[in-house]
Design an enzyme around this catalytic site. Structure first.
Site, PDB file in Angstrom:
ATOM      1  N   HIS A 172       8.108 -22.946  43.358  1.00  0.00           N
ATOM      2  CA  HIS A 172       7.924 -23.993  42.245  1.00  0.00           C
ATOM      3  C   HIS A 172       7.584 -23.116  40.996  1.00  0.00           C
ATOM      4  O   HIS A 172       7.977 -23.523  40.045  1.00  0.00           O
ATOM      5  CB  HIS A 172       7.364 -25.080  42.807  1.00  0.00           C
ATOM      6  CG  HIS A 172       7.094 -26.249  41.786  1.00  0.00           C
ATOM      7  ND1 HIS A 172       8.338 -27.156  41.397  1.00  0.00           N
ATOM      8  CD2 HIS A 172       6.244 -26.577  40.803  1.00  0.00           C
ATOM      9  CE1 HIS A 172       7.764 -27.895  40.538  1.00  0.00           C
ATOM     10  NE2 HIS A 172       6.663 -27.715  40.051  1.00  0.00           N
ATOM     11  N   GLU A 230      31.349 -10.254  44.831  1.00  0.00           N
ATOM     12  CA  GLU A 230      29.959 -10.023  45.185  1.00  0.00           C
ATOM     13  C   GLU A 230      30.073  -9.019  46.392  1.00  0.00           C
ATOM     14  O   GLU A 230      28.849  -8.856  46.943  1.00  0.00           O
ATOM     15  CB  GLU A 230      29.010 -11.010  45.359  1.00  0.00           C
ATOM     16  CG  GLU A 230      29.050 -12.148  44.216  1.00  0.00           C
ATOM     17  CD  GLU A 230      28.038 -13.242  44.417  1.00  0.00           C
ATOM     18  OE1 GLU A 230      26.781 -12.978  44.064  1.00  0.00           O
ATOM     19  OE2 GLU A 230      28.417 -14.294  44.986  1.00  0.00           O
ATOM     20  N   ASP A 237      24.367  -8.883  44.094  1.00  0.00           N
ATOM     21  CA  ASP A 237      24.814  -9.030  45.584  1.00  0.00           C
ATOM     22  C   ASP A 237      26.001  -7.599  45.839  1.00  0.00           C
ATOM     23  O   ASP A 237      25.811  -7.067  47.018  1.00  0.00           O
ATOM     24  CB  ASP A 237      25.534 -10.279  46.021  1.00  0.00           C
ATOM     25  CG  ASP A 237      24.501 -11.288  46.252  1.00  0.00           C
ATOM     26  OD1 ASP A 237      23.603 -10.722  47.151  1.00  0.00           O
ATOM     27  OD2 ASP A 237      24.351 -12.316  45.952  1.00  0.00           O
ATOM     28  N   CYS A 244      28.084 -10.837  35.939  1.00  0.00           N
ATOM     29  CA  CYS A 244      26.778 -11.704  35.645  1.00  0.00           C
ATOM     30  C   CYS A 244      25.589 -11.362  36.332  1.00  0.00           C
ATOM     31  O   CYS A 244      24.661 -12.049  36.612  1.00  0.00           O
ATOM     32  CB  CYS A 244      27.104 -13.350  35.931  1.00  0.00           C
ATOM     33  SG  CYS A 244      27.855 -13.401  37.780  1.00  0.00           S
TER      34      CYS A 244
HETATM   35  C1  PEP Z   1      24.776 -11.564  41.776  1.00  0.00           C
HETATM   36  O1  PEP Z   1      24.999 -11.388  43.109  1.00  0.00           O
HETATM   37  O2  PEP Z   1      25.072 -10.685  40.981  1.00  0.00           O
HETATM   38  C2  PEP Z   1      24.648 -12.857  41.021  1.00  0.00           C
HETATM   39  C3  PEP Z   1      24.696 -12.954  39.805  1.00  0.00           C
HETATM   40  O3  PEP Z   1      24.293 -14.096  41.783  1.00  0.00           O
HETATM   41  P1  PEP Z   1      22.817 -14.208  42.443  1.00  0.00           P
HETATM   42  O4  PEP Z   1      21.940 -13.347  41.596  1.00  0.00           O
HETATM   43  O5  PEP Z   1      22.505 -15.636  42.045  1.00  0.00           O
HETATM   44  O6  PEP Z   1      22.959 -13.979  43.837  1.00  0.00           O
HETATM   45 MG    MG Z   2      24.799 -13.109  44.180  1.00  0.00          MG
END
Ligand code: PEP
Ligand code: MG
Length: 612
Positions: free
Chosen positions: A228, A470, A494, A541
């Site tokens: 949190h 990923e 990931d 991302c």
């Molecule tokens: C990633 O795996 O790059 C991603 C953007 O997802 P998360 O970081 O939320 O696992």
């Molecule tokens: Mg991810």
């Protein structure tokens, strides 16, 4: 005070002083940097930013509560005293809840409902009264006994969700006890001058009290990236480091601290050189802030006019204004799972719809890409995922979890489709490893759409559907997946972990977690080619997109969109506006021919110098 002179409720008796305020602003009692040895402690950086300031230590010492026999004629008043303390606690929690809901958002406030429920818990409330009555024990001791009993129960259950409730129990414990001992005060709420808060852990009550106070940063021994406190730090834009084991032991009140919330480090008593370097970083950030304002309305366009979409990653609806403020082209990744954490029940469609619609409306006509819940891995909501698996990253996570819980998935899809009526929405699925998953997810979406249509409910019409890439298996069949979706978003966080077999949150193998490993770059390149051959766009991302030099590399490799934390958008924009597409492509083709990450890094550093 409830009864006569039979004992004193001043807290001294049992050595309990509640949450003690050790330093308040200023340098009172602080040693100079020369007198103290500089040490650095690492933890997990959960909210970026570099600051230095004096330590404000929140020391919550466990009280030693002694049993006292209450005279028979005082038993009723002792029970009444306990009831009043609980009632005072209830009012305080309600006030905190209101403050959080008003100043942040309702989604952050629901945790206090759990606290209110706990106050009424049979074991805590009724049992305490029973103990006072039956054993004629003082209220503090009876309450302490009830809490310990409940805590033991929490501790033996092998369930992180219930263990997290143990943290909430501790919060309640201190609150009620402080009220019983008439020691109630909210140390964080009393902060008047800028300080860095140092604590073993921060409870939801603590974080609520930080809102509106001049807190430069906070650091804790405990806590994880999804605690949190971590979530609140991001929402409040306060640099923060959690899981910095040993920090409370290493810091004295008033010590000078240097906190880097991006790197996850705390330097205790930094020397002159470190402070000068930190000052330079802070000045750089300030300049970036100025750039931010100048760049906000300019596109991420290379010197030769090639345009890249630069979008923002968010976790909470209240981040939407930051997205706009930092000049993003939209939300490239809405990590929707955070709205499922720190709860004990699934969110309802209406609740999700309200939150989603508010983001979509604020961003319109810019797009918002909703990633369906990515729970599991390190983001556990045990009321959904069950007990943690031995290998949670390889278990029932992300799209697997959604497909295994059709009702939960349906609720989320309906909420997104409805929110899409208010602007531009895209949907993507996390951790896809096979074509069948994309098809099943699309079928679930089509079904939700049919239902809403039949019910005559308004929803968005044209919604692009994408998938995250990923996992190496998805990257390797990208050409197959590309035929079924409108876009790809490469989740490098990931992808690196699964390609290199390196746990992304395990510090002992952190040096092996390398985005520039040739295997990772080859997979990314393969995905980009597959996407473009199929005529769909591809974004990145993961954190890799947030590094200006890597962002240039990705653009050179052909990526169409980059999505990152809102605060780094101006930095990446400005980097891209200072090179040509030809330069980026040259760098990419050189890098893809090199055999080791080390050589790749060296080549990129050399090019960075050339780019100036
Ligand atoms: C990633 O795996 O790059 C991603 C953007 O997802 P998360 O970081 O939320 O696992
Ligand atoms: Mg991810």
């Amino acid at each position: 005070m409830v009864s006569g002179e039979w004992r004193k409720r001043d807290g001294d008796r049992d050595g309990f002083d509640g949450s003690s305020r050790v330093a308040l602003g200023g340098q009172g009692g602080a040693m100079t940097a020369e007198e103290k040895k500089t040490i650095e402690i690492s933890g997990i950086g959960v909210s970026p930013g570099v600051v230095f300031g004096v330590a404000y230590l929140i020391a919550k010492r466990s009280p030693v509560i002694a049993p006292t026999i209450v005279p028979e004629d005082k038993v009723e008043s002792e029970i009444e005293h306990f009831r009043q303390a609980v009632e005072a606690s209830r009012k305080q929690i309600l006030a905190l809840r209101r403050r959080v809901a008003d100043m942040l958002h309702e989604s952050h406030a629901t945790i206090y409902d759990t606290h209110l429920m706990m106050l009424e818990d049979e074991t805590l409330y009724a049992k305490t009264i029973q103990t006072i009555k039956a054993d004629r024990l003082n209220a503090e001791y009876a309450f302490d006994r009830s809490v310990k009993r409940l805590a033991e129960r929490f501790a033996t259950i092998d369930d992180p969700y219930l263990r997290a409730r143990g943290g909430d129990l501790e919060d309640i414990y201190h609150r009620v006890l402080n009220n019983l001992l008439e020691l109630y005060h909210e140390p964080l709420f009393e902060i008047e001058s800028p300080v860095i808060v140092v604590a073993r852990d921060l409870t939801p009550s603590d974080t609520a009290n930080m809102i509106g106070r001049p807190i430069l940063a906070f650091v804790t021994d405990k806590g994880g990236p999804t605690s949190h406190a971590a979530i609140m730090a991001k929402a409040l834009e306060i640099p923060a480091v959690v899981s910095a084991e040993g920090i409370t032991g290493a810091v004295n009140a008033g010590d000078l601290l240097l906190v880097d919330g991006g790197r996850g480090t705390i330097t205790v008593s930094p020397d002159e050189a470190l402070l000068r370097r930190a000052e330079r970083t802070i000045r750089l950030h300030e300049r970036q802030e100025t750039d931010r304002l100048q760049l906000r309305d300019l596109p991420a366009e290379t010197l030769d006019g090639y345009r890249i979409e630069v979008a923002a990653n968010i976790e909470f609806p209240e981040e939407a204004p930051h997205v706009i403020m930092h000049g993003a082209d939209g939300v490239g990744l809405f990590r929707t799972e955070f709205l499922y954490l720190n709860k004990d029940r699934l969110p309802e469609e209406e609740e999700l719809y309200d939150l989603y619609a508010s983001v979509v409306r604020q961003l319109a006509p810019k797009p918002v890409i909703f990633r369906t819940v990515d729970l599991g891995g390190d983001k556990l909501a045990n009321y959904i995922t069950g007990s943690p698996a031995l290998n949670p990253y390889l278990g029932l996570r992300a799209i697997r979890l959604s497909l295994a819980n059709p009702d939960m998935f349906r609720t989320q899809l309906r909420a997104i489709l409805r929110a899409a009526a208010h602007g531009v929405v895209k949907i993507m699925f996390p951790m896809v490893t096979r074509l069948e998953e994309v098809r099943q997810a699309r079928n679930a979406l089509a079904k939700a759409r049919r239902e809403l249509r039949a019910e005559g409910v308004a929803m968005g019409r044209r919604i692009e559907i994408g998938t995250m890439i990923e996992v190496p298996s998805a990257a390797l069949v990208a050409d197959i997946l590309a035929k079924e979706v409108d876009f790809f978003s490469i989740g490098t966080n990931d992808l690196i972990q699964y390609t290199l077999a390196v746990d992304r949150v395990n510090p002992t193998v952190a040096q092996l977690y390398d985005p520039l490993h040739p295997s990772v770059l080859r997979l990314i390149s393969h995905v980009i080619t597959a996407a473009h051959e199929a005529g769909i766009w591809v974004g990145v991302c993961g954190e890799m997109a947030a590094d200006p030099l890597m962002a240039m590399l990705l653009v050179g490799m052909g990526v169409d969109e980059l999505s990152m934390g809102p605060v780094v958008i101006p930095v990446v924009k400005s980097a891209l506006r200072n090179i040509t597409l030809a330069q980026a492509r040259e760098m990419a083709s050189e890098v893809l021919s090199l055999p080791t990450a080390q050589q790749i890094r060296a080549a990129m550093t050399k090019r960075r110098r050339q780019f100036g």
